[in-house]
Design a protein around this motif. Structure first.
Motif, PDB file in Angstrom:
ATOM      1  N   PHE A 276       0.750  -1.224  -0.017  1.00 50.00           N
ATOM      2  CA  PHE A 276      -0.050  -0.079   0.053  1.00 50.00           C
ATOM      3  C   PHE A 276       0.666   1.321  -0.179  1.00 50.00           C
ATOM      4  O   PHE A 276       0.409   2.397  -0.635  1.00 50.00           O
ATOM      5  N   ALA A 277       2.186   1.114   0.519  1.00 50.62           N
ATOM      6  CA  ALA A 277       2.959   2.522   0.629  1.00 50.62           C
ATOM      7  C   ALA A 277       3.634   2.594  -0.733  1.00 50.62           C
ATOM      8  O   ALA A 277       3.858   3.817  -1.114  1.00 50.62           O
ATOM      9  N   ALA A 278       3.622   1.577  -1.565  1.00 52.90           N
ATOM     10  CA  ALA A 278       4.451   1.671  -2.887  1.00 52.90           C
ATOM     11  C   ALA A 278       3.566   1.744  -4.047  1.00 52.90           C
ATOM     12  O   ALA A 278       4.196   2.317  -5.049  1.00 52.90           O
ATOM     13  N   ALA A 279       2.382   1.451  -4.058  1.00 54.54           N
ATOM     14  CA  ALA A 279       1.401   1.365  -5.145  1.00 54.54           C
ATOM     15  C   ALA A 279       0.086   2.147  -4.877  1.00 54.54           C
ATOM     16  O   ALA A 279      -0.244   2.069  -3.492  1.00 54.54           O
ATOM     17  N   PRO A 280      -0.636   2.346  -5.766  1.00 54.99           N
ATOM     18  CA  PRO A 280      -1.962   2.962  -5.503  1.00 54.99           C
ATOM     19  C   PRO A 280      -3.031   1.946  -4.762  1.00 54.99           C
ATOM     20  O   PRO A 280      -2.781   0.822  -5.227  1.00 54.99           O
ATOM     21  N   ALA A 281      -3.697   2.507  -3.931  1.00 47.37           N
ATOM     22  CA  ALA A 281      -4.522   1.351  -3.323  1.00 47.37           C
ATOM     23  C   ALA A 281      -5.415   0.529  -4.400  1.00 47.37           C
ATOM     24  O   ALA A 281      -5.680  -0.352  -4.168  1.00 47.37           O
ATOM     25  N   ASP A 282      -6.120   1.166  -5.296  1.00 47.59           N
ATOM     26  CA  ASP A 282      -6.865   0.447  -6.127  1.00 47.59           C
ATOM     27  C   ASP A 282      -6.261  -0.956  -6.806  1.00 47.59           C
ATOM     28  O   ASP A 282      -6.656  -1.839  -7.037  1.00 47.59           O
ATOM     29  N   LYS A 283      -4.911  -0.329  -7.111  1.00 47.21           N
ATOM     30  CA  LYS A 283      -4.253  -1.608  -7.930  1.00 47.21           C
ATOM     31  C   LYS A 283      -3.970  -2.664  -6.867  1.00 47.21           C
ATOM     32  O   LYS A 283      -4.033  -3.899  -7.257  1.00 47.21           O
ATOM     33  N   VAL A 284      -3.423  -2.488  -5.734  1.00 47.88           N
ATOM     34  CA  VAL A 284      -3.104  -3.266  -4.734  1.00 47.88           C
ATOM     35  C   VAL A 284      -4.251  -4.274  -4.220  1.00 47.88           C
ATOM     36  O   VAL A 284      -4.233  -5.482  -4.130  1.00 47.88           O
ATOM     37  N   ASN A 285      -5.433  -3.422  -4.022  1.00 53.46           N
ATOM     38  CA  ASN A 285      -6.629  -4.127  -3.754  1.00 53.46           C
ATOM     39  C   ASN A 285      -7.127  -5.122  -4.756  1.00 53.46           C
ATOM     40  O   ASN A 285      -7.666  -6.056  -4.561  1.00 53.46           O
ATOM     41  N   THR A 286      -7.210  -4.735  -5.979  1.00 56.20           N
ATOM     42  CA  THR A 286      -7.399  -5.583  -7.143  1.00 56.20           C
ATOM     43  C   THR A 286      -6.726  -6.931  -7.151  1.00 56.20           C
ATOM     44  O   THR A 286      -7.001  -7.929  -7.403  1.00 56.20           O
ATOM     45  N   TRP A 287      -5.180  -6.639  -7.188  1.00 57.14           N
ATOM     46  CA  TRP A 287      -4.365  -7.867  -7.275  1.00 57.14           C
ATOM     47  C   TRP A 287      -4.246  -8.484  -5.958  1.00 57.14           C
ATOM     48  O   TRP A 287      -3.539  -9.636  -5.988  1.00 57.14           O
ATOM     49  N   SER A 288      -4.729  -8.088  -4.899  1.00 57.29           N
ATOM     50  CA  SER A 288      -4.901  -8.930  -3.369  1.00 57.29           C
ATOM     51  C   SER A 288      -5.436 -10.101  -3.628  1.00 57.29           C
ATOM     52  O   SER A 288      -5.331 -11.268  -3.093  1.00 57.29           O
ATOM     53  N   TYR A 289      -6.553 -10.225  -4.678  1.00 56.28           N
ATOM     54  CA  TYR A 289      -7.367 -11.458  -4.848  1.00 56.28           C
ATOM     55  C   TYR A 289      -6.375 -12.607  -5.536  1.00 56.28           C
ATOM     56  O   TYR A 289      -6.817 -13.699  -5.439  1.00 56.28           O
ATOM     57  N   ALA A 290      -5.358 -12.248  -5.977  1.00 54.87           N
ATOM     58  CA  ALA A 290      -4.356 -13.155  -6.670  1.00 54.87           C
ATOM     59  C   ALA A 290      -3.729 -14.063  -5.561  1.00 54.87           C
ATOM     60  O   ALA A 290      -3.440 -15.388  -5.818  1.00 54.87           O
ATOM     61  N   SER A 291      -3.921 -13.588  -4.244  1.00 58.03           N
ATOM     62  CA  SER A 291      -3.498 -14.483  -3.299  1.00 58.03           C
ATOM     63  C   SER A 291      -4.313 -15.723  -3.204  1.00 58.03           C
ATOM     64  O   SER A 291      -3.706 -16.749  -2.725  1.00 58.03           O
ATOM     65  N   VAL A 292      -5.648 -15.878  -3.485  1.00 52.47           N
ATOM     66  CA  VAL A 292      -6.236 -17.141  -3.395  1.00 52.47           C
ATOM     67  C   VAL A 292      -5.876 -17.911  -4.331  1.00 52.47           C
ATOM     68  O   VAL A 292      -5.887 -19.169  -4.396  1.00 52.47           O
ATOM     69  N   VAL A 293      -5.503 -17.545  -5.802  1.00 46.90           N
ATOM     70  CA  VAL A 293      -5.088 -18.048  -6.989  1.00 46.90           C
ATOM     71  C   VAL A 293      -3.807 -18.657  -6.434  1.00 46.90           C
ATOM     72  O   VAL A 293      -3.531 -20.020  -6.716  1.00 46.90           O
ATOM     73  N   ILE A 294      -2.677 -18.074  -5.923  1.00 44.74           N
ATOM     74  CA  ILE A 294      -1.532 -18.487  -5.565  1.00 44.74           C
ATOM     75  C   ILE A 294      -1.719 -19.723  -4.470  1.00 44.74           C
ATOM     76  O   ILE A 294      -1.059 -20.607  -4.576  1.00 44.74           O
ATOM     77  N   ALA A 295      -2.573 -19.400  -3.607  1.00 42.22           N
ATOM     78  CA  ALA A 295      -2.766 -20.470  -2.631  1.00 42.22           C
ATOM     79  C   ALA A 295      -3.397 -21.809  -3.292  1.00 42.22           C
ATOM     80  O   ALA A 295      -2.867 -22.796  -2.916  1.00 42.22           O
TER      81      ALA A 295
END
Length: 98
Positions: A35-54
């Motif tokens: 969140f400190a390094a990137a815009p929040a909308d992009k971080v939130n969008t790609w945070s769903y990738a954690s389910v895919v990675i799991a």
């Protein structure tokens, strides 16, 4: 050679709890950095990738099966994250709403 035994099963549960706590703290620290390094909308969008990675780790490491619905879900999550993270689409959508 002395044999090491656990005094009670609580030792195992405590070890698992500490491991889970350290993983949680590591994940929270990583999220704060993102969140400190990137815009929040992009971080939130790609945070769903954690389910895919799991799901992929579960398949590769633990031999879990990936059913057709899981594969479809992976494709939809990744496609949705890719589409919503495009700047051009955001600008075009904003123009349409005007």
């Amino acid at each position: 050679m002395a044999k090491t035994t656990l005094k009670y099963e609580g030792d195992i549960n405590l070890g698992i709890a500490l491991m889970m706590l350290s993983a949680l703290l590591f994940a929270l620290a990583g999220t704060a950095v993102k969140f400190a390094a990137a815009p929040a909308d992009k971080v939130n969008t790609w945070s769903y990738a954690s389910v895919v990675i799991a799901a992929i780790i579960g398949y590769l490491v633990w031999g879990e099966s990936l059913e057709a619905s899981a594969i479809l879900g992976i494709v939809l999550v990744m496609l949705g994250a890719h589409i919503t993270s495009k700047e051009k689409i955001h600008r075009n959508f904003a123009e349409i709403l005007k």
